[in-house]
Design a protein around this motif. Structure first.
Motif, short mmCIF file in Angstrom:
data_model
loop_
_atom_site.label_atom_id
_atom_site.label_comp_id
_atom_site.label_asym_id
_atom_site.label_seq_id
_atom_site.Cartn_x
_atom_site.Cartn_y
_atom_site.Cartn_z
N THR A 1 63.27 43.48 -11.58
CA THR A 1 63.61 42.29 -10.80
C THR A 1 64.69 42.56 -9.77
OG1 THR A 1 65.23 41.60 -12.47
CG2 THR A 1 62.99 40.74 -12.70
N GLY A 2 65.19 43.80 -9.74
CA GLY A 2 66.23 44.17 -8.78
C GLY A 2 65.65 44.65 -7.45
N PHE A 3 66.53 45.00 -6.54
CA PHE A 3 66.18 45.41 -5.19
C PHE A 3 65.24 46.62 -5.19
CE2 PHE A 3 68.06 47.46 -1.12
CZ PHE A 3 67.07 46.91 -0.33
N LEU A 4 65.67 47.70 -5.82
CA LEU A 4 64.85 48.91 -5.88
C LEU A 4 63.61 48.69 -6.75
CD1 LEU A 4 64.27 51.91 -5.43
CD2 LEU A 4 65.84 52.43 -7.30
N GLY A 5 63.78 48.03 -7.87
CA GLY A 5 62.66 47.83 -8.79
C GLY A 5 61.50 47.10 -8.15
N LYS A 6 61.79 46.02 -7.43
CA LYS A 6 60.73 45.27 -6.75
C LYS A 6 59.98 46.15 -5.75
CE LYS A 6 62.23 40.41 -6.61
NZ LYS A 6 63.56 40.40 -7.23
N ALA A 7 60.75 46.89 -4.94
CA ALA A 7 60.13 47.74 -3.91
C ALA A 7 59.28 48.83 -4.55
CB ALA A 7 61.21 48.35 -3.02
N LEU A 8 59.72 49.35 -5.67
CA LEU A 8 58.98 50.40 -6.37
C LEU A 8 57.65 49.85 -6.91
CD1 LEU A 8 59.10 53.35 -7.39
CD2 LEU A 8 60.18 52.47 -9.46
N VAL A 9 57.71 48.71 -7.56
CA VAL A 9 56.50 48.09 -8.09
C VAL A 9 55.53 47.77 -6.96
CG1 VAL A 9 55.59 46.01 -9.22
CG2 VAL A 9 57.59 47.18 -10.18
N GLU A 10 56.06 47.26 -5.85
CA GLU A 10 55.22 46.90 -4.71
C GLU A 10 54.47 48.10 -4.17
OE1 GLU A 10 53.79 46.15 -0.74
OE2 GLU A 10 55.32 47.64 -1.29
N LYS B 1 56.77 35.77 -12.66
CA LYS B 1 56.09 35.03 -11.61
C LYS B 1 57.04 34.61 -10.49
CE LYS B 1 52.34 33.22 -14.48
NZ LYS B 1 51.68 32.00 -15.02
N SER B 2 58.23 34.12 -10.86
CA SER B 2 59.14 33.59 -9.85
C SER B 2 59.87 34.68 -9.08
CB SER B 2 60.15 32.63 -10.49
OG SER B 2 60.97 33.32 -11.42
N GLU B 3 60.26 35.77 -9.77
CA GLU B 3 61.12 36.77 -9.14
C GLU B 3 60.37 38.00 -8.64
OE1 GLU B 3 64.75 37.63 -11.29
OE2 GLU B 3 64.58 35.74 -12.39
N ILE B 4 59.15 38.19 -9.10
CA ILE B 4 58.38 39.36 -8.66
C ILE B 4 57.10 38.93 -7.93
CG2 ILE B 4 57.12 41.42 -9.41
CD1 ILE B 4 59.16 41.74 -11.64
N ILE B 5 56.21 38.25 -8.62
CA ILE B 5 54.93 37.90 -8.01
C ILE B 5 55.12 37.05 -6.76
CG2 ILE B 5 52.78 36.60 -8.38
CD1 ILE B 5 52.84 37.54 -11.28
#
Length: 515
Positions: A35-44, A73-77
């Motif tokens: 749910t963090g800055f790097l984590g979201k970009a990595l998952v994306e 759902k709210s913080e990633i999707i």
């Protein structure tokens, strides 16, 4: 210092590459910090770059599975960074995301990551790779909190990984600044301290050794725990001050750096025969190209934002100091390339990669503020009345004291409290409110200056030999799809994109910085 290793992709000999796509296909990943800055970009990037990647098990803090799914759902999707992926999948976007992302209720601060036994048994059979990107990134966080997340957290994730029978690789995201207060060029080597009270970890012959008290990680963990339990009043402030004090005693600028360094050391000592990669990015900034230019999460650089608002026309620092910052998408791509390379070879060693610009593509603070000046001059922000904000070139000062004096005058003049103004006579209560608001603003800027001061005079440089070799091992197609060659960054364009993203954040800010 600039070393030119630019690569002509077209003239490079053809090669099979690292096998990034092939390795990611069908593999299952366990990711912390999603749910963090790097984590979201990595998952994306994993989902966009390799749609047939296996399932991604995301450790998400919540009181139960339902809460974890709600955060997914709210913080990633629904996060902005996924808008390109959403455009690709259209109406089937959410179904695709739910099919790939599995929220796992837990916390890196808990034993077994707070995951119940049944869930552990179920997911441990599937996981091929673990990526630990969870971190407390506040420089002056409470010492006990920073140790629990940045030091003990990676150790807990690694211990959980030992239960995963198919595990091919453990990848830990650290920071280039684990090297602390020394000057010189730092190698991409595992971080360690010897018992001679001398830092002899990642330095080259050009770096400066410093004598510091021997660091006993167990003793530091115990010190933080005992202190937190014994303090009843002003605990947050005292624990923050304790962290800063311990860091400076042992040769780091901040609690963040020290606790991340200790985390690296625990990973190295506990990894056994697990193939391990440590990624050390420098300051991570907005995206350069992917999934779209200028994406950033949160309020990363208050200096530039305040400068664009004409609130901060001066700062403490040496204008010729090299600032090391990298775009988020290059950190993500380097991470995926490294995990593929070492996940495939299965060598039970620890490999370290710097994702940094100070050697390969250096730029100074003077350069950064010149780019920002050009951008905000041609595309000025608007004040509360819709009027364009004009700025002037940044002035660099040598001390916090001189900065404090100058910023007091700037704030007073901007607020109408300069000598000769008649606010006090016409409305004493309003005058008092304005004084308090401006004092708060001054304190905020002085706090920022003290936080950044060490880096504004920092003389460390980060060697990228391993990272460059990784790029050389990639195929031409991989270099295009997973680019992290920092020499390809056009600095002016990058900083204009960064200024644009900071400007958007600043213009929507409602904090007390304006008075």
């Amino acid at each position: 210092m600039r070393i030119n290793h630019s690569m002509d992709q077209e003239s490079s000999p053809p090669c099979a590459g690292v096998g990034i796509v092939e390795f990611l296909q069908g593999k299952s990943y366990f990711i912390t910090g999603a749910t963090g800055f790097l984590g979201k970009a990595l998952v994306e990037k994993m989902l966009r770059g390799v749609p047939d990647v296996g399932r991604l098990f995301l450790l998400i803090k919540g009181k139960d599975k339902e809460a974890a799914m709600k955060r997914l759902k709210s913080e990633i999707i629904n996060a902005e960074v996924f808008k390109s992926l959403k455009a690709i999948h259209g109406n089937s976007y959410e179904a695709f995301m739910i099919s790939k992302l599995v929220p796992v209720c837990g916390d890196v601060c808990s034993e077994n990551l707070g995951i119940d036994a049944q869930t552990t048994n179920e997911i441990a059979k599937e996981i091929d790779v673990i990526i630990n990107s969870a971190a407390q990134t506040t420089w002056d966080a409470r010492y006990d909190v920073a140790i629990n997340i940045n030091t003990k957290g990676p150790a807990r994730v690694l211990e959980f990984g030992k239960k995963c029978k198919k595990l091919r690789l453990f990848l830990h995201v650290s920071t280039a600044y684990v090297n602390g207060t020394r000057q010189g060029v730092f190698y991409e080597k595992p971080f360690c301290l010897d018992r001679r009270s001398t830092r002899r970890d990642t330095i080259t012959s050009k770096a400066q050794e410093i004598s510091v008290p021997f660091l006993d990680i167990d003793a530091e963990i115990k010190l933080a725990s005992v202190a937190a339990e014994s303090i009843s009043k002003n605990a947050d402030q005292i624990m923050r001050e304790l962290g800063t004090e311990r860091a400076r005693i042992h040769g780091w600028f901040s609690t963040y750096e020290m606790t991340k360094a200790m985390g690296e050391m625990l990973v190295d000592s506990l990894r056994s025969s697990i193939p391990t990669v440590i990624i050390r990015p420098s300051f991570i900034e907005s995206t350069y190209r992917e999934p779209f230019p200028g994406w950033i999460q949160g309020y990363k650089v208050p200096i530039l934002a305040a400068y664009g608002q004409s609130q901060l026309p001066c700062f403490v620092g040496d204008p010729n100091t090299i600032v090391d910052s990298v775009p988020m998408d290059m950190v993500v791509n380097a991470t995926l390339a490294a995990l593929a390379k070492h996940g495939i070879d299965g060598n039970p060693e620890l490999h370290v990669y710097h994702v940094a610009t100070s050697v390969a593509n250096p730029h100074s603070f003077k350069d950064v503020f010149n780019y920002a000046y050009d951008y905000f001059s041609s595309s000025p922000l608007l004040d509360s009345k819709g009027k364009k904000i004009s700025i002037r070139p940044m002035e660099f000062l040598v001390s916090v004291d001189s900065f404090t004096d100058l910023i007091k005058n700037e704030v007073a003049q901007r607020s109408g409290l300069a000598p000769g103004d008649n606010v006090y006579i016409s409305d004493p209560k309003r005058y008092l409110r304005m004084q308090l608001a401006c004092l708060k603003t001054v304190h905020r800027f002085v706090r920022i200056a003290n936080s950044y001061k060490a880096y504004m005079f920092y003389k460390g440089r980060f060697d990228v030999t391993n990272t460059k070799k990784l790029i050389e091992d990639m195929s031409i197609e991989e270099r295009k799809k997973f680019n992290f060659d920092v020499e390809s960054i056009k600095l002016g364009a990058f900083h204009q994109k960064r200024s644009h993203s900071w400007g958007k954040k600043a213009s929507s800010s409602t904090d007390s910085s304006s008075c």
